[in-house]
Scaffold this motif. Structure first.
Motif, PDB file in Angstrom:
ATOM      1  N   LEU A 201      75.656   7.035  56.944  1.00 41.93           N
ATOM      2  CA  LEU A 201      75.878   8.198  56.102  1.00 41.93           C
ATOM      3  C   LEU A 201      76.689   9.229  56.875  1.00 41.93           C
ATOM      4  N   ASP A 202      77.819   9.605  56.327  1.00 38.91           N
ATOM      5  CA  ASP A 202      78.629  10.704  56.834  1.00 38.91           C
ATOM      6  C   ASP A 202      79.006  11.521  55.605  1.00 38.91           C
ATOM      7  N   VAL A 203      78.067  12.365  55.163  1.00 38.77           N
ATOM      8  CA  VAL A 203      78.131  12.952  53.831  1.00 38.77           C
ATOM      9  C   VAL A 203      79.112  14.123  53.790  1.00 38.77           C
ATOM     10  N   GLY A 212      77.479  18.868  61.824  1.00 39.75           N
ATOM     11  CA  GLY A 212      76.438  19.771  61.365  1.00 39.75           C
ATOM     12  C   GLY A 212      76.765  20.573  60.131  1.00 39.75           C
ATOM     13  N   ARG A 213      77.940  20.389  59.546  1.00 40.76           N
ATOM     14  CA  ARG A 213      78.302  21.162  58.355  1.00 40.76           C
ATOM     15  C   ARG A 213      77.490  20.720  57.137  1.00 40.76           C
ATOM     16  N   SER A 214      77.231  19.416  57.033  1.00 40.05           N
ATOM     17  CA  SER A 214      76.450  18.863  55.917  1.00 40.05           C
ATOM     18  C   SER A 214      75.482  17.818  56.480  1.00 40.05           C
ATOM     19  N   GLY A 253      75.778  24.126  49.595  1.00 38.68           N
ATOM     20  CA  GLY A 253      76.078  25.451  50.088  1.00 38.68           C
ATOM     21  C   GLY A 253      75.169  25.832  51.239  1.00 38.68           C
ATOM     22  N   PRO A 254      75.373  27.024  51.840  1.00 39.95           N
ATOM     23  CA  PRO A 254      74.521  27.477  52.948  1.00 39.95           C
ATOM     24  C   PRO A 254      73.059  27.516  52.541  1.00 39.95           C
ATOM     25  N   SER A 255      72.177  27.211  53.499  1.00 43.48           N
ATOM     26  CA  SER A 255      70.745  27.136  53.222  1.00 43.48           C
ATOM     27  C   SER A 255      70.008  28.233  53.977  1.00 43.48           C
ATOM     28  N   SER A 256      69.014  28.833  53.307  1.00 43.48           N
ATOM     29  CA  SER A 256      68.180  29.849  53.948  1.00 43.48           C
ATOM     30  C   SER A 256      66.870  29.282  54.459  1.00 43.48           C
ATOM     31  N   ILE A 264      76.853  24.587  56.358  1.00 43.28           N
ATOM     32  CA  ILE A 264      77.910  25.262  55.611  1.00 43.28           C
ATOM     33  C   ILE A 264      78.113  24.587  54.257  1.00 43.28           C
ATOM     34  N   GLY A 265      78.307  23.268  54.280  1.00 43.11           N
ATOM     35  CA  GLY A 265      78.544  22.552  53.034  1.00 43.11           C
ATOM     36  C   GLY A 265      77.287  22.313  52.234  1.00 43.11           C
ATOM     37  N   GLY A 266      76.172  22.085  52.933  1.00 45.07           N
ATOM     38  CA  GLY A 266      74.912  21.781  52.272  1.00 45.07           C
ATOM     39  C   GLY A 266      74.054  20.915  53.172  1.00 45.07           C
ATOM     40  N   ILE A 267      72.871  20.565  52.717  1.00 41.73           N
ATOM     41  CA  ILE A 267      71.967  19.730  53.499  1.00 41.73           C
ATOM     42  C   ILE A 267      71.336  18.686  52.591  1.00 41.73           C
ATOM     43  N   ILE A 268      71.226  17.465  53.099  1.00 39.18           N
ATOM     44  CA  ILE A 268      70.627  16.347  52.369  1.00 39.18           C
ATOM     45  C   ILE A 268      69.271  16.075  52.994  1.00 39.18           C
ATOM     46  N   ARG A 269      68.209  16.308  52.247  1.00 38.34           N
ATOM     47  CA  ARG A 269      66.845  16.102  52.747  1.00 38.34           C
ATOM     48  C   ARG A 269      66.294  14.811  52.157  1.00 38.34           C
TER      49      ARG A 269
END
Length: 618
Positions: A201-203, A212-214, A253-256, A264-269
């Motif tokens: 995975l290289d999302v 680390g952007r996504s 998008g950015p996560s709090s 920056i781009g988002g996060i996949i959990r």
């Protein structure tokens, strides 16, 4: 995001909000439903048998355990169960018998109001739980509703602010494909880079990708591995088997959140499978088997085997090739000939205090064969070769009369139906995890996952720059990845200021990335077999707490905490690139608040501080 599984007690905040108009409606409906829904449905639910193992404990906790094991909802005033110790209930019996035993000696009675709801009242009380106010409305006491559960669901993206996507285990199973990134297919704004080249995975989320952007989080662990890609730089890859994934939540998008540092781009959990993905609702132990096969791929040929179109270049007009590409790679298997497959076995055990999961997954297929339709099928173009010529006594640049040029336009270099080299994968994964439920609403989750893969990969420059434009079968890459996770949760039902989550994780990686050469007229020496290999270790800790407040100006919630990450990278065993050594650390503190002054307005705000340091340790 709340990752509590369905079947647990609904959140403290949701429970309180139900007390006013919604819970009043529920209480009133309880007295009406028996006249609307067929009584046999409630009788059937009460008579359904389950295997119970409920220890002697406070009645509140015992009723919660019964709701978890049966799936029924239990409604009662908090005060009626306070200070009461329920007897132990063990064995196979009906829901009604188990409930009767829990309530024996308590002075309480129960009533099934519909197929999935039971009300508990004091002896002689009516279903109108509470008092009548001066205006005639019913004022309710605090009511606990057990069962049903909350958490992130397919409806959450439509109920919350921001852009997000939820992929359930059912969707993963339905659209699993052959590459790991296929589980993300069809997700708006999300794609997987090098989906057929690298087995990882290289999302990419909305154009943001790598470093680390996504990032991809697996049970809270960020396992991004840096992979050298020649002139293309590096990519950040994560490795996991789809059979071990229970659900995927994508925040764009950015996560709090605590794990959103640097995003920056988002996060996949990604959440690995739990006992709920394995067991039937009324069972304490079970085994899940999965298997499948695929076609349209062939075994990996020897290193150095040529494939694809070749023959690009300049020729005398009488020597232009009439065919391009060799005979190898055109033996496409039959339509239903199994040439690859996958399978997994998972076992789960559930009790009042412990959940255990063990799983093993295997996935293997060779190089796939290109399609035979579409505009992307390459066609050689033959045209004049250009050079300096004499025209009317002047030296000009123009077409040569006696020479021609062969080119292959577009990005593809493979013929219709040809074996696409360096696209194989051979993976094995192990998952071990457990949940320990402690007194006073505490929980500990422990997990370990090992991923091993041998896979094909070719750098993009190799395909375009090799002599004649052809491709070749390179050495296979390999990756060994160990992921360790430990999480602690404390969510006391009687304290709105505490909803604490602490996560500790570590990822060890060992990547073997062979040298890729430009000429294959001879076998490269063995010392190049791990030329770009690397070893890495990354560990981190995330801490956050959520506090809820009721004010005269509306409800307020605050989520605050921090995270720390440390990573080291060094050359792999036997590699020649001794200079690739370094470390980095990242500290992040954050706070996020939500204010709901009215039922139709919600205001969100967040603030994050990050401190980042990287060091070259050559």
């Amino acid at each position: 995001m709340n990752d509590d599984r369905a079947g647990q007690t609904i959140s403290r905040r949701a429970r309180r909000r139900l007390l006013t108009p919604l819970m009043m409606g529920t209480a009133l409906c309880l007295g009406v439903l028996p006249a609307v829904l067929p009584v046999p449905q409630a009788a059937a639910q009460a008579a359904r048998t389950h295997s119970f193992s409920i220890a002697s404990q406070p009645l509140n906790a015992a009723l919660r355990a019964l709701a978890d094991q049966t799936g029924v909802q239990i409604a009662y005033a908090t005060s009626v169960a306070a200070g009461t110790i329920a007897p132990a209930v063990s064995g196979t019996m009906s829901t009604e018998d188990a409930l009767a035993r829990l309530l024996s000696g308590s002075g309480l009675r129960y009533s099934f109001t519909n197929a999935n709801t039971v009300t508990i009242l004091e002896a002689g009380a009516t279903t109108d739980i509470g008092n009548v106010a001066a205006d005639g409305s019913t004022v309710l006491d605090t009511i606990d509703v057990l069962g049903g559960g909350g958490g992130f669901s397919p409806d959450t993206p439509y109920e919350t602010a921001g852009s997000s996507t939820y992929i359930s285990g059912e969707q993963i199973e339905r659209f699993r494909g052959t590459s790991t990134g296929d589980i993300l297919s069809g997700t708006p704004g999300v794609l997987n880079g090098d989906n057929r080249n690298g087995a990882a995975l290289d999302v990419n989320i909305r154009g943001m990708q790598g470093q680390g952007r996504s990032p991809v989080s697996v049970d809270g662990a960020i396992q991004e591995t840096t992979v050298y890609r020649g002139y293309s730089g590096v990519v950040g890859r994560s490795y996991v088997d789809p059979d071990l994934i229970g659900s995927v939540a994508i925040e764009k998008g950015p996560s709090s959140a605590a794990d959103g540092a640097g995003v920056i781009g988002g996060i996949i959990r990604m959440s690995t499978i739990t006992v709920d993905d394995i067991l039937l609702p009324d069972r304490t132990f079970g085994v899940r088997l999965k298997g499948g096969f695929n076609t349209n791929n062939s075994s990996v040929p020897p290193v150095g085997t040529w494939g694809g179109l070749s023959g690009a270049g300049n020729y005398p007009n009488d020597s232009v090739p009439t065919s391009f590409g060799g005979p190898d790679g055109m033996d496409r298997p039959g339509f239903l000939e199994p040439t690859g497959g996958s399978g997994s076995i998972a076992a789960g055990y559930r009790s009042d205090y412990v959940d255990l999961v063990a799983a093993y997954a295997r996935r293997r297929h060779g190089n796939y064969h290109a399609g035979t339709r579409g505009d992307a099928i390459p066609k050689p173009e033959i045209g004049p070769q250009y050079g300096w010529i004499i025209v009317n006594g002047e030296r000009v640049w123009g077409p040569l009369d006696d020479r021609s040029t062969v080119t292959f336009p577009g990005l593809s270099r493979y013929r219709a139906g040809e074996e696409v080299l360096n696209t194989s994968q051979d993976n094995a994964s192990i998952l071990l995890k457990g949940t320990i439920r402690l007194p006073h609403d505490q929980q500990i989750d422990l997990g370990f996952m090992r991923y091993e893969s041998t896979y094909g990969e070719i750098m993009p420059s190799q395909v375009l720059w090799n002599p004649g434009g052809g491709a070749y079968q390179a050495w296979l890459n390999s990756i060994e990845l160990d992921t360790y996770t430990a999480k602690y949760k404390w969510d006391p039902a009687d304290n709105d200021l505490i909803k604490l989550n602490v996560g500790l994780w570590m990822v060890d990686s060992n990547l073997i990335l062979p040298y890729q050469w430009y000429f294959t007229d001879q076998t490269p020496p063995p010392e190049l077999a791990n030329w770009f290999g690397s070893k890495g270790r990354r560990w981190g800790v995330n801490i956050d707490n959520t506090s809820f407040f009721e004010t005269a100006w509306g409800d307020v919630s605050l989520n605050y905490g921090g995270s720390y990450t440390y990573e080291i990278i060094r050359p792999g065993d036997g590699t020649e690139l001794d200079g690739r050594r370094g470390n980095r650390r990242e500290l992040s503190l954050f706070t996020a608040g939500q204010w709901k002054p009215t039922d139709w307005l919600t205001l969100d705000a967040s603030l994050r501080y990050s401190d980042f340091t990287s060091k070259d340790t050559r």
